[in-house]
Design an enzyme around this catalytic site. Structure first.
Site, PDB file in Angstrom:
ATOM      1  N   CYS A 214     -10.311 -10.810  15.391  1.00 28.77           N
ATOM      2  CA  CYS A 214     -10.247 -10.474  13.968  1.00 28.77           C
ATOM      3  C   CYS A 214      -8.976 -11.038  13.343  1.00 28.77           C
ATOM      4  CB  CYS A 214     -10.279  -8.956  13.817  1.00 28.77           C
ATOM      5  SG  CYS A 214     -10.049  -8.389  12.129  1.00 28.77           S
TER       6      CYS A 214
ATOM      7  N   CYS B 123      -5.243  -8.404  11.747  1.00 26.45           N
ATOM      8  CA  CYS B 123      -3.948  -8.068  12.360  1.00 26.45           C
ATOM      9  C   CYS B 123      -3.526  -9.187  13.303  1.00 26.45           C
ATOM     10  CB  CYS B 123      -4.040  -6.774  13.154  1.00 26.45           C
ATOM     11  SG  CYS B 123      -4.435  -5.309  12.168  1.00 26.45           S
TER      12      CYS B 123
ATOM     13  N   CYS C   1     -12.030  -0.214  12.630  1.00 21.41           N
ATOM     14  CA  CYS C   1     -10.890  -0.847  11.967  1.00 21.41           C
ATOM     15  C   CYS C   1      -9.849   0.234  11.698  1.00 21.41           C
ATOM     16  CB  CYS C   1     -11.308  -1.523  10.661  1.00 21.41           C
ATOM     17  SG  CYS C   1      -9.935  -2.377   9.840  1.00 21.41           S
TER      18      CYS C   1
ATOM     19  N   GLN D 144      -0.514  -2.073  -5.438  1.00 20.31           N
ATOM     20  CA  GLN D 144       0.036  -2.276  -4.097  1.00 20.31           C
ATOM     21  C   GLN D 144      -0.877  -1.594  -3.078  1.00 20.31           C
ATOM     22  OE1 GLN D 144       2.408  -4.144  -3.066  1.00 20.31           O
ATOM     23  NE2 GLN D 144       3.764  -4.509  -4.799  1.00 20.31           N
TER      24      GLN D 144
ATOM     25  N   TYR E 299       5.132  -9.798 -15.088  1.00 21.32           N
ATOM     26  CA  TYR E 299       4.016  -9.669 -14.145  1.00 21.32           C
ATOM     27  C   TYR E 299       3.816  -8.179 -13.832  1.00 21.32           C
ATOM     28  CZ  TYR E 299       5.536 -14.533 -13.590  1.00 21.32           C
ATOM     29  OH  TYR E 299       5.938 -15.827 -13.814  1.00 21.32           O
TER      30      TYR E 299
ATOM     31  N   GLU F  97       2.056  -9.307 -18.866  1.00 21.78           N
ATOM     32  CA  GLU F  97       1.064  -9.599 -17.835  1.00 21.78           C
ATOM     33  C   GLU F  97      -0.020 -10.493 -18.431  1.00 21.78           C
ATOM     34  OE1 GLU F  97      -1.221 -10.094 -14.828  1.00 21.78           O
ATOM     35  OE2 GLU F  97       0.507  -8.795 -14.463  1.00 21.78           O
TER      36      GLU F  97
ATOM     37  N   CYS G 266       6.506 -11.245  -2.622  1.00 23.09           N
ATOM     38  CA  CYS G 266       5.764 -11.164  -1.362  1.00 23.09           C
ATOM     39  C   CYS G 266       5.860 -12.466  -0.580  1.00 23.09           C
ATOM     40  CB  CYS G 266       4.301 -10.807  -1.617  1.00 23.09           C
ATOM     41  SG  CYS G 266       3.436 -11.972  -2.690  1.00 23.09           S
TER      42      CYS G 266
END
Length: 481
Positions: free
Chosen positions: A90, A93, A191, A314, A343, A364, A440
Site C-alpha cells: 500500500c 504509509c 487501514c 487539515q 491562502y 483565498e 507543507c
C-alpha cells in the site's frame, strides 16, 4: 558477516546486477532509503538506515541507481515491526518499519538541508519537531478508489498464470492507489489511518456492491458505476460519507445509499455526486445530500468549524490544534494590529487569531472556501474578520490595502507549490513587521523565503502531521530587518 563493501554479482550481459551487503545510510525527503558505499548510491523502498541489505538494481541513472531489497542481512536498531498487513504494498504509509523518534529526526534534517541548499539560509537552532500524539487513526479524511483491476499479490499472480484461480475469482477492489500506478488499487482489508467506522463502512460498501452486481470503475476504459468513496470524521462525532458515481443510475445509486443510511445511522451527512469526467476530481461538480446535513462540524482549540464536502481542512485535527498554537505564538499579534491571512482556506487560522487582533483579513482563490470562512466566523461569534475570494496576487493592490489597512503581520499557508512570485514581491513591497510562513514543503518554502531579502528567519518549528509518511509541516517566523 561479510564486509559492507558491496559485492556486484555478475548476471547475463543485459541484466541489471545485484549488490550484496550494502549499508543503508539515510532516507531522502521522498521517503526512499539511501544505500551507499564508496561512490555508489542506490535508492530503495522499505529499508531502514542502519540496515545492511542485498539489492536487485531495477534502474540505472547517471548519478544513482534504483533497486529493491532482496534480503536484509543485518537489521538496524531503528527497525520496528510494521503493524499493518498491507505495509510494503500500500502507498498510504512508507515508514511503519522505522522507529517514530528516528523518523522525526530525519524530517527535521530535511528542513535544515532545504533551507541551506535551496534558500542559501543558515537557520537558527530549529525547535524540536512536534510529534503526533497518535500515530494511528490520526486522519479525519480518507479517499478510497473503486477499481475493476485490483492489485494482485505475488501468489495470486502465480495462480492466475497457472490458471488455477477459482472461476468465481473477481478483480474488483476498493482501497488506495499504489504509488505510481494510477489504475491499480490495493483492495484493503484493514487501514489504521482513520478511526472506525471507516473500515466498517468501506467493507460494507464493497460487499453490498459485489452482492448486487454493481460495477467497479475501469479508469482506462472509462466505464463502470462506482468511482470513489470519501469518509470524513470529526472530533464532535459528526461523520460524512461521499460516494462518487460515473453515471446517473438512479436505481442502483439509491439502493446503495439507502443501505448505508440504514446500516450506519451514525452517518450525519450522506452525500453523492455523479462524475462522468475522465478524472476523479469532484471540486467542480455539484455534490448532493441524500440524508442528513450538507456539512459536519469540527472543533479545534475551542472554535467550531463547518466542513463541507469540498472544504480544505487539515487532515490531522489534533496536530492542527498544535500547529495553530505555534502560528499564534510566532505571530505575537497585538490588539492594535491588522493581520492578513493568505491562502486562508476555510478561515481556520484567521478566525483563531481574531481574538488577539484588531482585524484579520483572509484571502483565498476558492470562492466556496471563503463562504465557509465567513460561516465559521458567524458560527463562533467573531466580528473582526473579513474574507475575500480571488487570485491573491491580484487582490492585494493599492486600493485593497487602502480599504483594508496595511498589514502589520502576514500569515501565509500556500499549497505545496509555494507562493506565486508576484505574491512574494508584494509582501516585500508591503513590508509587514512579521511574516509567519506555514508550509507543507520546506523546499518551496526555502525558495520563497530566500526572495524576502529584508527579512531574517528568527524561529522555525516543524510539526509532524502525517506520521508514517515523508511529509512534514514547517512554521517559519520571518522578522523584518
Amino acid at each position: 558477516m561479510a564486509s559492507n563493501t558491496p559485492l556486484i554479482v555478475s548476471r547475463k550481459r543485459k541484466d541489471l546486477p545485484q549488490l550484496l551487503n550494502v549499508p543503508v545510510v539515510d532516507i531522502n525527503s521522498k521517503g526512499k532509503a539511501v544505500a551507499k558505499s564508496e561512490n555508489l548510491v542506490v535508492f530503495v523502498d522499505h529499508a531502514v538506515p542502519g540496515d545492511v541489505i542485498d539489492i536487485q538494481i531495477t534502474k540505472k541513472k547517471k548519478n544513482y541507481s534504483e533497486g529493491r531489497v532482496i534480503k536484509v542481512q543485518k537489521e538496524s536498531t531503528d527497525r520496528v515491526e510494521a503493524f499493518c498487513k498491507h505495509f510494503g504494498i500500500c502507498g498510504g504509509c512508507k515508514w511503519q518499519n522505522l522507529d517514530y523518534k528516528a523518523r522525526l529526526k530525519y524530517k527535521e534534517s530535511w528542513i535544515v538541508q532545504n533551507f541551506k541548499k535551496i534558500g542559501g539560509i543558515e537557520v537558527p537552532d530549529i525547535l524540536p519537531i512536534l510529534g503526533s500524539a497518535n500515530t494511528k487513526h490520526y486522519r479525519n479524511k480518507l479517499e478510497f478508489t473503486f477499481s475493476n483491476k485490483k492489485w494482485l499479490t505475488q501468489s495470486q499472480m502465480e495462480h492466475l498464470k497457472a490458471d488455477t484461480l477459482p472461476e468465481n475469482h473477481e478483480q474488483n477492489g476498493l482501497g488506495l492507489h499504489l504509488t505510481g500506478m494510477f489504475d491499480k488499487v490495493l483492495d484493503l482489508e484493514e487501514c489504521f489511518l482513520q478511526r472506525e467506522p471507516s473500515n466498517a463502512i468501506r467493507l460494507a460498501i464493497r460487499e453490498f456492491a459485489l452482492e448486487h452486481g454493481l460495477s467497479f470503475f475501469d479508469i482506462r476504459q472509462q466505464k463502470g458505476l462506482l468511482r470513489t468513496l470519501i469518509i470524513r470524521t470529526a472530533s464532535t462525532g459528526d461523520l460524512m460519507v461521499i460516494l462518487s458515481f460515473f453515471r446517473d443510475d438512479t436505481k442502483n445509486i439509491n439502493a446503495l445509499l439507502e443501505f448505508l443510511s440504514s446500516e450506519f445511522p451514525e452517518i450525519t451527512s450522506l452525500m453523492y455526486v455523479v462524475n462522468s469526467k475522465k478524472n476523479d476530481t469532484i471540486s467542480d461538480l455539484t455534490i448532493k445530500p441524500y440524508t442528513g446535513k450538507d456539512h459536519i462540524i469540527e472543533e479545534i482549540n475551542g472554535l467550531k468549524f463547518k466542513v463541507g464536502p469540498k472544504t480544505f481542512f487539515q487532515t490531522n485535527s489534533e496536530q492542527a490544534a498544535e500547529l495553530y498554537k505555534v502560528v499564534a505564538d510566532f505571530a505575537e499579534v497585538k490588539n492594535t494590529e491588522v493581520v492578513y491571512d493568505l491562502y486562508t482556506g476555510s478561515g481556520t487560522i484567521a478566525n483563531y487569531l481574531a481574538k488577539s487582533a484588531q482585524k484579520v483579513v483572509g484571502l483565498e482563490y476558492i470562492p466556496e472556501s471563503i463562504e465557509n470562512a465567513k460561516e465559521n466566523a458567524v458560527l463562533n461569534g467573531i466580528e473582526n474578520t473579513r474574507f475575500h475570494a480571488g487570485d491573491i496576487k491580484d487582490l492585494m493592490d493599492d486600493d485593497f490595502l487602502k480599504e483594508n489597512g496595511s498589514p502589520d503581520v502576514i500569515i501565509t499557508d500556500p499549497p505545496r507549490s509555494g507562493m506565486h512570485g508576484d505574491v512574494v514581491k508584494k509582501i516585500a513591497e508591503i513590508k509587514p513587521n512579521r511574516v509567519v510562513y506555514v508550509s507543507c514543503d520546506s523546499a518551496t518554502q526555502a525558495r520563497d523565503v530566500a526572495l524576502l531579502t529584508d527579512y531574517r528567519v528568527a524561529k522555525m518549528q516543524p510539526v509532524d502531521m502525517f506520521p508514517h509518511t515523508s511529509h512534514v509541516e514547517n512554521v517559519a517566523l520571518l522578522v523584518r530587518v
